[in-house]
Write an enzyme that holds these catalytic residues in place. Structure first.
Site, PDB file in Angstrom:
ATOM      1  N   GLU A 190     -12.776   3.069   5.386  1.00  0.00           N
ATOM      2  CA  GLU A 190     -12.733   2.635   6.782  1.00  0.00           C
ATOM      3  C   GLU A 190     -14.028   2.843   7.573  1.00  0.00           C
ATOM      4  O   GLU A 190     -14.411   1.972   8.361  1.00  0.00           O
ATOM      5  CB  GLU A 190     -11.601   3.370   7.510  1.00  0.00           C
ATOM      6  CG  GLU A 190     -10.226   3.041   6.983  1.00  0.00           C
ATOM      7  CD  GLU A 190      -9.170   3.939   7.602  1.00  0.00           C
ATOM      8  OE1 GLU A 190      -8.267   3.405   8.256  1.00  0.00           O
ATOM      9  OE2 GLU A 190      -9.262   5.169   7.442  1.00  0.00           O
ATOM     10  N   PHE A 203      -5.939  -3.928   3.499  1.00  0.00           N
ATOM     11  CA  PHE A 203      -6.611  -3.625   4.773  1.00  0.00           C
ATOM     12  C   PHE A 203      -5.691  -3.006   5.814  1.00  0.00           C
ATOM     13  O   PHE A 203      -5.964  -3.060   7.008  1.00  0.00           O
ATOM     14  CB  PHE A 203      -7.270  -4.883   5.345  1.00  0.00           C
ATOM     15  CG  PHE A 203      -8.150  -5.613   4.378  1.00  0.00           C
ATOM     16  CD1 PHE A 203      -9.304  -5.014   3.875  1.00  0.00           C
ATOM     17  CD2 PHE A 203      -7.839  -6.889   3.941  1.00  0.00           C
ATOM     18  CE1 PHE A 203     -10.113  -5.668   2.959  1.00  0.00           C
ATOM     19  CE2 PHE A 203      -8.647  -7.552   3.030  1.00  0.00           C
ATOM     20  CZ  PHE A 203      -9.787  -6.936   2.541  1.00  0.00           C
ATOM     21  N   PHE A 236      -7.863   1.904  11.672  1.00  0.00           N
ATOM     22  CA  PHE A 236      -6.637   2.495  12.211  1.00  0.00           C
ATOM     23  C   PHE A 236      -6.821   3.101  13.601  1.00  0.00           C
ATOM     24  O   PHE A 236      -6.448   4.224  13.863  1.00  0.00           O
ATOM     25  CB  PHE A 236      -6.150   3.576  11.233  1.00  0.00           C
ATOM     26  CG  PHE A 236      -4.687   3.893  11.363  1.00  0.00           C
ATOM     27  CD1 PHE A 236      -3.734   3.054  10.847  1.00  0.00           C
ATOM     28  CD2 PHE A 236      -4.268   5.054  11.986  1.00  0.00           C
ATOM     29  CE1 PHE A 236      -2.379   3.359  10.945  1.00  0.00           C
ATOM     30  CE2 PHE A 236      -2.917   5.364  12.114  1.00  0.00           C
ATOM     31  CZ  PHE A 236      -1.983   4.511  11.580  1.00  0.00           C
ATOM     32  N   GLN A 241       0.816  -1.203   0.000  1.00  0.00           N
ATOM     33  CA  GLN A 241       0.000   0.000   0.000  1.00  0.00           C
ATOM     34  C   GLN A 241       0.859   1.266   0.000  1.00  0.00           C
ATOM     35  O   GLN A 241       0.313   2.363  -0.109  1.00  0.00           O
ATOM     36  CB  GLN A 241      -0.895   0.022   1.246  1.00  0.00           C
ATOM     37  CG  GLN A 241      -1.937  -1.080   1.292  1.00  0.00           C
ATOM     38  CD  GLN A 241      -2.657  -1.124   2.628  1.00  0.00           C
ATOM     39  OE1 GLN A 241      -2.631  -2.146   3.310  1.00  0.00           O
ATOM     40  NE2 GLN A 241      -3.306  -0.053   3.026  1.00  0.00           N
ATOM     41  N   ARG A 272      -5.566   8.188  16.863  1.00  0.00           N
ATOM     42  CA  ARG A 272      -6.887   8.116  16.233  1.00  0.00           C
ATOM     43  C   ARG A 272      -7.904   7.500  17.192  1.00  0.00           C
ATOM     44  O   ARG A 272      -9.071   7.901  17.200  1.00  0.00           O
ATOM     45  CB  ARG A 272      -6.824   7.332  14.921  1.00  0.00           C
ATOM     46  CG  ARG A 272      -8.112   7.416  14.124  1.00  0.00           C
ATOM     47  CD  ARG A 272      -7.958   6.889  12.720  1.00  0.00           C
ATOM     48  NE  ARG A 272      -7.361   7.832  11.800  1.00  0.00           N
ATOM     49  CZ  ARG A 272      -8.042   8.695  11.059  1.00  0.00           C
ATOM     50  NH1 ARG A 272      -9.365   8.757  11.174  1.00  0.00           N
ATOM     51  NH2 ARG A 272      -7.433   9.491  10.211  1.00  0.00           N
ATOM     52  N   ARG A 325      -7.733  -1.462   8.690  1.00  0.00           N
ATOM     53  CA  ARG A 325      -8.930  -0.700   8.308  1.00  0.00           C
ATOM     54  C   ARG A 325      -9.640  -0.086   9.529  1.00  0.00           C
ATOM     55  O   ARG A 325     -10.200  -0.787  10.354  1.00  0.00           O
ATOM     56  CB  ARG A 325      -9.869  -1.637   7.564  1.00  0.00           C
ATOM     57  CG  ARG A 325     -10.975  -0.975   6.787  1.00  0.00           C
ATOM     58  CD  ARG A 325     -11.759  -2.023   6.031  1.00  0.00           C
ATOM     59  NE  ARG A 325     -12.644  -1.440   5.034  1.00  0.00           N
ATOM     60  CZ  ARG A 325     -13.347  -2.156   4.164  1.00  0.00           C
ATOM     61  NH1 ARG A 325     -13.248  -3.491   4.166  1.00  0.00           N
ATOM     62  NH2 ARG A 325     -14.131  -1.571   3.285  1.00  0.00           N
ATOM     63  N   GLU A 384       0.698  -1.675   4.566  1.00  0.00           N
ATOM     64  CA  GLU A 384       1.110  -0.276   4.608  1.00  0.00           C
ATOM     65  C   GLU A 384       2.562  -0.170   5.039  1.00  0.00           C
ATOM     66  O   GLU A 384       3.403   0.365   4.320  1.00  0.00           O
ATOM     67  CB  GLU A 384       0.219   0.527   5.552  1.00  0.00           C
ATOM     68  CG  GLU A 384       0.606   1.993   5.616  1.00  0.00           C
ATOM     69  CD  GLU A 384      -0.344   2.842   6.455  1.00  0.00           C
ATOM     70  OE1 GLU A 384       0.016   3.989   6.775  1.00  0.00           O
ATOM     71  OE2 GLU A 384      -1.445   2.360   6.797  1.00  0.00           O
ATOM     72  N   ALA A 441      -5.995   5.454   5.464  1.00  0.00           N
ATOM     73  CA  ALA A 441      -6.772   6.500   6.131  1.00  0.00           C
ATOM     74  C   ALA A 441      -7.972   6.934   5.307  1.00  0.00           C
ATOM     75  O   ALA A 441      -8.458   8.050   5.447  1.00  0.00           O
ATOM     76  CB  ALA A 441      -5.889   7.707   6.458  1.00  0.00           C
TER      77      ALA A 441
END
Length: 775
Positions: A726, A242, A358, A211, A324, A356, A246, A525
């Site tokens: 997400e 997902f 985060f 990703q 988050r 997904r 990343e 994100a």
């Protein structure tokens, strides 16, 4: 009466966006012709790599004997940390994540060495033959243990507003408790894989399922002691990501690159599913302790929560995940006096990472659990307590972190869902059913969602794109986002086609490539279409404006009157085929390609005070779920689910509805069946489909109703759409709380069931036993 189709009407009705379109690779997927990294034809001389993994959770490496590995059939080379020419690190933020273990191992599954052989099978078999002597050290495995030992990968963070302690002490009613919510394996269909190919002059091409191609470029360059311009990373598509690809694709990309650089041969590293699950991080599990004060009506007047996540052995992305979680604890509710603490517990387990949502789901589920308890304590319908605490339109509209909410549609959205789902009538029907059913109990819940859209690291909110128009009128697009099945390429393709007035068939998107668009952010994100759609639109707009100027110079009229639609350019009463104008523009030396760029405006964040404007806008949603639970076995079934999601002015309703459906089932799996279990020695025992239960088709409700809420983003997002990656994963909170509602019926709704997630059959039976004992 038939009305003539005038040019004005055609111009007004023509659109490339806002209509259902099939995924741009759908036909290739169905025919099995879509190329994934493992499908790329292997060059002559390609070698295959495998990783030798630790069998201990925390230990010093006393000795390492790899002679049996080197002598195994087909083995070409074996590499350890001493063979890495550059930096032994693949941490995305803090440099605490070694590619290969260096003197110490910190979880079961940590890579210690790389085996390179003539085949995938020979490499994997040889990797099992390493002889490692360990000096074991104490291991911390759970977030509770990490909290008790004050073992953290980062300093704990806190967010304060008002005086939560004073407000709590004055509150007429109080609720205190604990909650544990487990993690989740990404379980992408395509596992981690990288194919590294040496090029001339130390250069390297890495074809990788990732990703974040730019991050892979940085990690590989650092590991090999090269500059970024030596490393090209390419990704056409992933079979799911997902969040698991990343940052964590870096280990695999770096290992393949190291082997390729040392051998001078192309090297492919494809993880077996068991190895993939043993090595890679998952969604962070969270342990919560909370204290909330509320008034006689159920309005929250004080909220205190302490959240500790299982970060794993290194920081990875745990800091942003915790941030988050803090910023989503409020969900859709105004909290006047709050005290939120979050810590990233250092444990001797896989280093947990993006997934997904985060951290957003982990933050929001805590307040939903609390509101569910308040409602039961007051003998009220949870929907009424939720609505009472909703953010207001004018007052009670500022989040604990200081952002004023200007796009609140949760009142209208929930009211619409309440009516279309027949919530009140079904609530009465569920009560009647339970009164006459001693064993099977039904439960019903409606839960809302408010989810902030943007990276919570401001500089990541930028994107670039290239658009080429060829002399035959066809268009080629490249952008910095990556396709993992979510449809970003389809949406970007629609945006460019719309900007140039072309049918989708005339536009093509190529593989994400660090040699084309540089310094890209991760596709994460929920910002992929927002950022890259805007960048591609910017590039296409520049070309359109140049063509419009040329059209006016050659055909007359005013630039403001030029229209691009239906594969034609309309100017001064004339209609010219797009390709004809392009050919003439080329001969007149008009630039027919352009780069585009976009940076999300008005974002700012102070990580010290945890205050600012971290989100561009909010996406909203709500869902109603009805379940039936067998109180003797703990088995349950989702009977019906109604979901209403705010995608703004959707770019592609078909893709967006599909994303909501997929997110709902994935989130349901996280909260119900997908249990990660480590044994006392720290080994993950649920490391294959045989022991890790993702939802199957039989787990989906027969009655599944998903609709998009009619809305238009107040922010200038791409065509006023909203993200859909997400946020809908939070919609199946309704499944978890419907199960809790059914369990509560065992005690006549007088006892709050102590239900943790995932709500497996065993967990359901434990909660039922607790309710029966207390009732």
């Amino acid at each position: 009466m038939n009305h003539p189709v005038t040019p004005e009407l055609k111009a007004a009705t023509w659109t490339g966006v806002g209509v259902p379109r099939p995924h741009e690779s759908a036909e290739l997927h169905v025919l099995g012709q879509a190329t994934y990294t493992d499908d790329i034809p292997e060059l002559h001389g390609t070698l295959h790599a495998a990783l030798g993994l630790s069998s201990k959770a925390h230990a010093r490496l006393a000795s390492l004997d790899l002679d049996a590995v080197r002598s195994a059939p087909g083995v070409v080379a074996v590499y350890t940390v001493s063979d890495i020419p550059g930096t032994n690190d693949c941490g995305p933020i803090i440099h605490d994540d070694p590619i290969l273990a260096d003197g110490i191992v910190q979880y079961v599954g940590q890579p210690i060495f790389i085996v390179v052989a003539d085949s995938h099978t020979n490499a994997r078999r040889a990797a099992k033959r390493g002889v490692v002597n360990y000096e074991e050290l104490p291991a911390i495995l759970t977030p509770q243990q990490a909290k008790a030992a004050k073992s953290y990968v980062l300093p704990p963070m806190q967010l304060l507003r008002g005086d939560a302690q004073a407000a709590f002490e004055k509150a007429p009613h109080k609720v205190k408790g604990q909650l544990y919510v487990g993690g989740q394996e990404q379980f992408y269909l395509e596992g981690q894989i990288a194919y590294a190919i040496p090029k001339e002059g130390k250069a390297l091409l890495v074809q990788c399922s990732t990703q974040h191609p730019s991050e892979m470029q940085h990690v590989v360059a650092h590991a090999l002691g090269l500059h970024s311009h030596h490393v090209q990373v390419e990704c056409r598509r992933m079979g799911g990501g997902f969040g698991g690809k990343e940052s964590q694709s870096a280990l695999w990309a770096a290992s393949a690159a190291i082997a390729a650089a040392r051998t001078g041969k192309p090297v492919k590293l494809r993880a077996d599913r068991d190895d993939d699950m043993m090595v890679t991080g998952k969604r962070h599990c969270f342990y919560y302790e909370y204290e909330v004060g509320y008034d006689a009506e159920g309005r929250i007047v004080a909220a205190k929560v302490d959240m500790t996540s299982r970060a794993g052995f290194s920081a990875d992305l745990s800091g942003p995940v915790a941030t988050r979680a803090v910023c989503h604890f409020d969900n859709t509710y105004y909290l006047s006096d709050v005290e939120i603490h979050a810590a990233c517990g250092k444990t001797n387990t896989q280093s947990n990472t993006a997934f997904r949502g985060f951290g957003g789901p982990q933050g929001a589920i805590a307040i939903e659990y609390i509101i569910d308890e308040i409602a039961r304590n007051l003998g009220r319908d949870p929907l009424d307590i939720r609505r009472l605490n909703f953010y207001g339109k004018i007052e009670r509209n500022q989040t604990p972190y200081g952002q004023v909410i200007v796009d609140n549609v949760i009142h209208e959205l929930v009211a619409e869902l309440e009516q279309t789902s027949e919530y009140r009538e079904r609530r009465a029907a569920v009560a009647a059913y339970n009164a006459s059913s001693p064993v099977l109990k039904r439960g019903l819940a409606l839960t809302p969602v408010k989810f902030g859209i943007a990276f919570n690291v401001t500089h990541l909110n930028q994107a670039g794109a290239l658009v080429h128009v060829y002399v035959d009128g066809s268009v080629l697009v490249n952008h910095g986002g990556t396709e993992m099945g979510q449809g970003i390429n389809t949406k970007v393709l629609q945006v460019v086609a719309h900007e140039l007035g072309l049918d989708l068939e005339r536009v093509r998107i190529t593989a994400t490539d660090t040699s084309k668009v540089a310094n890209t952010s991760a596709t994460a994100a929920s910002t992929g279409a927002d950022l890259n759609g805007k960048a591609a639109q910017d590039a296409a707009r520049q070309i359109r404006e140049r063509l419009a100027e040329f059209a006016v110079r050659t055909l007359g009229g005013e630039i403001s009157d030029v229209r691009f639609y239906g594969n034609e350019v309309h100017v001064n009463g004339q209609s010219v085929p797009f390709e004809s104008l392009v050919q003439k523009a080329y001969l007149a030396r008009v630039q027919l390609w352009s780069d585009g760029y976009y940076a999300t405006p008005n974002l700012h964040w102070d990580p010290k005070t945890m205050n600012g404007h971290p989100f561009s806008y909010y996406a909203y949603g709500a869902a109603v779920s009805e379940v039936v639970v067998d109180t003797l076995t703990g088995e349950w079934k989702l009977l019906r689910a109604d979901a209403l999601y705010d995608a703004g002015q959707s770019l592609n309703p078909a893709i967006d509805i599909g994303q909501v459906e997929g997110a709902f089932i994935q989130g349901m799996g996280w909260l119900t069946t997908e249990q990660l279990w480590w044994n006392p020695a720290g080994k993950l025992m649920t490391h294959a489909p045989s022991t890790y239960k993702i939802p199957a088709i039989s787990d989906c409700p027969e009655d599944f109703r998903v609709r998009l809420f009619q809305n238009r983003n107040v922010e200038d997002s791409i065509h006023r759409s909203k993200a859909v990656g997400e946020p809908p994963l939070l919609l199946p909170f309704s499944v978890f709380f419907a199960i809790r509602d059914a369990i509560s019926a065992v005690g006549g709704h007088r006892v709050n069931p102590p239900l943790n997630a995932p709500a497996t059959s065993e967990e359901i039976l434990r909660a039922i036993a607790a309710v029966e004992a207390a009732a």
